[in-house]
Design an enzyme around this catalytic site. Sequence first.
Site, PDB file in Angstrom:
ATOM      1  N   HIS A  76     -21.090  17.321  33.976  1.00  0.00           N
ATOM      2  CA  HIS A  76     -20.748  16.141  33.543  1.00  0.00           C
ATOM      3  C   HIS A  76     -19.352  15.762  34.214  1.00  0.00           C
ATOM      4  O   HIS A  76     -18.458  16.761  33.750  1.00  0.00           O
ATOM      5  CB  HIS A  76     -20.442  16.248  31.876  1.00  0.00           C
ATOM      6  CG  HIS A  76     -21.823  15.906  31.155  1.00  0.00           C
ATOM      7  ND1 HIS A  76     -22.517  14.982  30.731  1.00  0.00           N
ATOM      8  CD2 HIS A  76     -22.467  17.111  30.710  1.00  0.00           C
ATOM      9  CE1 HIS A  76     -23.390  15.316  30.014  1.00  0.00           C
ATOM     10  NE2 HIS A  76     -23.773  16.686  29.881  1.00  0.00           N
ATOM     11  N   HIS A  80     -26.487  20.781  34.425  1.00  0.00           N
ATOM     12  CA  HIS A  80     -25.685  19.718  35.147  1.00  0.00           C
ATOM     13  C   HIS A  80     -24.503  19.784  34.617  1.00  0.00           C
ATOM     14  O   HIS A  80     -24.109  19.858  33.413  1.00  0.00           O
ATOM     15  CB  HIS A  80     -26.516  18.354  34.636  1.00  0.00           C
ATOM     16  CG  HIS A  80     -26.519  18.477  33.227  1.00  0.00           C
ATOM     17  ND1 HIS A  80     -27.552  19.099  32.595  1.00  0.00           N
ATOM     18  CD2 HIS A  80     -25.852  17.891  31.913  1.00  0.00           C
ATOM     19  CE1 HIS A  80     -27.614  18.818  31.409  1.00  0.00           C
ATOM     20  NE2 HIS A  80     -26.656  17.967  30.887  1.00  0.00           N
TER      21      HIS A  80
END
Length: 139
Positions: free
Chosen positions: A101, A99
């Site tokens: 950010h 992921h």
Amino acid sequence: MTDCIFCSIVDGDIPSHTVYEDDRVMAFLDANPLARGHTLVIPKAHHERVNDLPADLATDVFAAVHDLTDRIERAVDADATTIAFNNGTAAGQEVPHVHAHVVPRSEADGGRPIHALIEDRPDVADDELADLAETIGSA
Ligand code: AMP
Ligand code: ZN
């Protein structure tokens, strides 16, 4: 993957505040944000680290980051963003599903740059920089 929290979000088994979705990529608000608008951008397929992503999926994830960054900044009137991956447990990755950010930033937020990550920096001589560049470049 079962018992992956982000796979559960992709599958709709755990709710999220989704801001973008296509057949390969999803983005949703971080549930414990560092700033208003803190967004996570993930591949829908389960891969643990950036290094594990097929090249075309890495391109898709970055394309979504690219598209969303300006929208996120405008939504919360941010001056800037810090965009980062904690890539592996030793780097602080807690959810083992890649992921990005995207963290909105402002001059007044008291936050620090990526250079504040590590205080005890190595003293790397120029010939070692040259060796490392050669090693990485020829790998
Ligand atoms: P990392 O340390 O890079 O693995 O970051 C994981 C991030 O996922 C943290 O910022 C958490 O706040 C966020 N997070 C964990 N569970 C959820 C969830 N169910 N929905 C949204 N964000 C989450
Ligand atoms: Zn997963």
